[in-house]
Enzyme design. Structure first.
Site, PDB file in Angstrom:
ATOM      1  N   SER A 124      93.534  -2.786 -43.309  1.00  0.00           N
ATOM      2  CA  SER A 124      94.090  -1.451 -43.124  1.00  0.00           C
ATOM      3  C   SER A 124      93.029  -0.487 -42.628  1.00  0.00           C
ATOM      4  CB  SER A 124      94.655  -0.914 -44.437  1.00  0.00           C
ATOM      5  OG  SER A 124      95.080   0.424 -44.243  1.00  0.00           O
ATOM      6  N   LYS A 179      98.922  -5.836 -48.862  1.00  0.00           N
ATOM      7  CA  LYS A 179      98.860  -4.985 -47.657  1.00  0.00           C
ATOM      8  C   LYS A 179     100.245  -4.420 -47.335  1.00  0.00           C
ATOM      9  CE  LYS A 179      97.694  -2.945 -43.869  1.00  0.00           C
ATOM     10  NZ  LYS A 179      98.230  -3.379 -42.630  1.00  0.00           N
ATOM     11  N   HIS A 182     100.907  -1.679 -49.747  1.00  0.00           N
ATOM     12  CA  HIS A 182     100.063  -0.552 -49.314  1.00  0.00           C
ATOM     13  C   HIS A 182     100.785   0.240 -48.226  1.00  0.00           C
ATOM     14  CE1 HIS A 182      97.495   1.075 -46.140  1.00  0.00           C
ATOM     15  NE2 HIS A 182      96.645   1.433 -47.073  1.00  0.00           N
ATOM     16  N   ASN A 183     101.324  -0.460 -47.245  1.00  0.00           N
ATOM     17  CA  ASN A 183     102.015   0.233 -46.150  1.00  0.00           C
ATOM     18  C   ASN A 183     103.272   0.936 -46.654  1.00  0.00           C
ATOM     19  OD1 ASN A 183     100.052  -1.054 -44.658  1.00  0.00           O
ATOM     20  ND2 ASN A 183     101.422  -1.518 -42.959  1.00  0.00           N
ATOM     21  N   GLU A 186     102.263   4.013 -48.209  1.00  0.00           N
ATOM     22  CA  GLU A 186     101.891   4.929 -47.121  1.00  0.00           C
ATOM     23  C   GLU A 186     103.135   5.669 -46.578  1.00  0.00           C
ATOM     24  OE1 GLU A 186      99.368   2.944 -44.171  1.00  0.00           O
ATOM     25  OE2 GLU A 186     100.524   3.914 -42.604  1.00  0.00           O
TER      26      GLU A 186
END
Ligand code: ATR
Length: 476
Positions: A124, A179, A182-183, A186
């Site tokens: 990232s 990940k 995480h996105n 976000e």
């Protein structure tokens, strides 16, 4: 170290390795791109370009380590196959793309059967991160981490205390899963900032430049984060062509590449209510439904709306309450994201340490924030934490936030301004707190129409009411 794929992310990562003193073998399917890369960046470090994948593999030191930076999906599968053919037992293939974690699980199994180590690594930080230090979330076998760890640590972003933002997340698909979440987080983080903007702009009637100043101020406090910082920059930008604030000439239809959607789909399968991320993904979809929005504008009854002046709150107080609503909603979205990581880890047997994830997100990645330090501490203090919201620090923060949060949800409703994540996060919060949920009614309905049975609060067992008979209760 080898890098396959010299598009933007791949070339920046290759340069990052070279800047840290590693000799980097580079290969791209189209040789012209390799040549261009060497012409532009060849003097930045030691590069060994190859025209074929066989020569590329032969140029690597053993155990060979090559990171793939090509399109997710078929292209990644094709390159994995070519590398595996040219490599030997014990060599390591790393997929640094945005692959779906279930693909990573499959690929790891296929590679293990051929004695190749396969590491799916979430990376990232975008282009800038790839070049100057990303946050890296590698999965795959523990042995690969032994040889890969120091290499990845050398190129990763560093938190303020100097810790590299990379750690072994867990086996097979764990890295890409984390990940993905995480996105998803976000998406929610961006949406809550958007909702705050919407209220300040169309509720309090502030200009983009004034809101930029407010965000800059927030950035120096507990909300300090990359996303708040860049939002201020975006809001300050003036369109050269029209002289208007840029934000006013950008079409308000948000795009997406799919990782937020994946996070929500997986949350549905795991039964984890990631409402903040879900609403954020839906909000982007709604924004892009341009025909439907055009048809609805001016044609749906708004009811009796209030204007800002009728709310009985002054401007500074309103701004501060919006800050608190943003903070509380963000906290809920992160709590839900971490719940999904814990549930995914349990489902797939990964043993992911949630505090470590907060630790490696402190720098390099898009959601980097002051706040992550506290999340790390929360899980350090109690690795078994049931919900981030129950951590003593965050709990005391919520005490200070909750009244303002409720007010802001009311204001948004009264003003007729959409605030899907602020609103649904408060409902989630109140649902968690509730002593009784209407799920009892739902169980009654399910038992009525489908004899799905229910349990009782006052005794063990499973029960059914004879709804179409004498309505007595029987044990099922
Ligand atoms: P970006 O979005 O940064 O342009 P991308 O689209 O994710 O990057 O990936 C593009 C890279 O994938 C390129 O290196 C491309 O190689 P070419 O330069 O030859 O097009 C590579 N790529 C795409 N499909 C591929 C395939 N089937 N085999 C090998 N490499 C492939």
């Amino acid at each position: 170290m080898g890098v396959v794929g010299l598009a933007v992310m791949g070339s920046n990562l290759a340069r990052n390795f070279a800047h840290h003193g590693h000799t980097v073998a580079v290969y791209n399917r189209t040789t012209a791109k390799t040549e261009k890369f060497i012409a532009e960046h060849g003097d930045e470090g030691e590069f060994v370009p190859s025209e074929t994948i066989e020569k590329f593999v032969a140029s690597l030191e053993r155990p060979r380590r090559a990171i793939i930076m090509v399109q997710a999906g078929k292209a990644t599968d094709a390159v994995i196959g070519q590398l595996a053919d040219a490599m030997e037992d014990g060599d390591v293939i790393i997929d640094g793309g945005n692959s779906l974690f279930t693909d990573t699980i499959r690929r790891e199994r296929e590679m293990a059967a051929r004695n190749r180590h396969f590491v799916g690594a979430g990376i990232s930080g975008g282009e800038e991160g790839a070049l100057n230090g990303p946050s890296i979330m590698p999965g795959g076998p523990k042995e690969s981490w032994e040889s890969l760890g120091p290499l990845l640590e050398s190129i990763a972003a560093r938190a303020e205390d100097g810790t590299p933002c990379v750690t072994h997340v867990g086996p097979d698909g764990a890295g890409h899963f984390v990940k993905m979440v995480h996105n998803g987080i976000e998406y929610a983080d961006m949406q809550v900032i958007g909702e705050a903007y919407q209220l300040l702009r169309f509720g309090a009637g502030l200009e983009p430049a004034e809101i930029a100043d407010i965000f800059t101020e927030w950035n120096s406090g507990k909300l300090g984060s990359y996303l708040i910082e860049i939002t201020a920059e975006v809001l300050r930008q003036v369109d050269a062509e029209t002289g208007k604030p840029l934000v006013d000439v950008i079409l308000d239809a948000a795009g997406q590449k799919g990782t937020g959607r994946w996070t929500v789909k997986e949350a549905l399968d795991l039964g984890i209510p990631t409402t903040g991320i879900g609403e954020a993904v839906f909000a982007r979809a709604l924004s892009s439904s341009l025909d439907q929005r055009a048809a609805a504008q001016g044609n749906l009854p708004a009811g009796t709306l209030k204007s800002f002046g009728d709310l009985g709150v002054d401007r500074d107080e309103f701004v501060e309450k919006v800050r608190k609503a943003l903070y509380a909603s963000k906290l809920v979205a992160y709590a839900q994201g971490f719940d999904e990581i814990k549930a995914g880890s349990a489902e797939y047997g990964w043993g992911v340490n949630p505090g470590d994830m907060a630790m490696i997100w402190r720098a390099g990645c898009i959601i980097r924030a002051v706040f992550l330090e506290r999340i790390k501490e929360a899980y350090d203090n109690n690795p078994e934490l049931t919900s981030l919201l129950l951590d003593p620090y965050f709990n005391s923060e919520l005490t200070d936030l909750v009244d303002a949060w409720r007010d802001v949800v009311v204001y948004a409703t009264r003003l007729g301004l959409p605030a899907p994540v602020f609103t649904s996060s408060l409902s989630y919060y109140d649902s968690l707190r509730a002593e009784r949920l209407p799920a009892a009614v739902i169980q009654g309905q399910r038992d009525f129409f489908g004899a799905h049975t229910y349990q009782r609060v006052d005794k063990e067992g499973t029960f059914h009411t004879l709804w179409s008979g004498d309505r007595s209760e029987v044990e099922a």
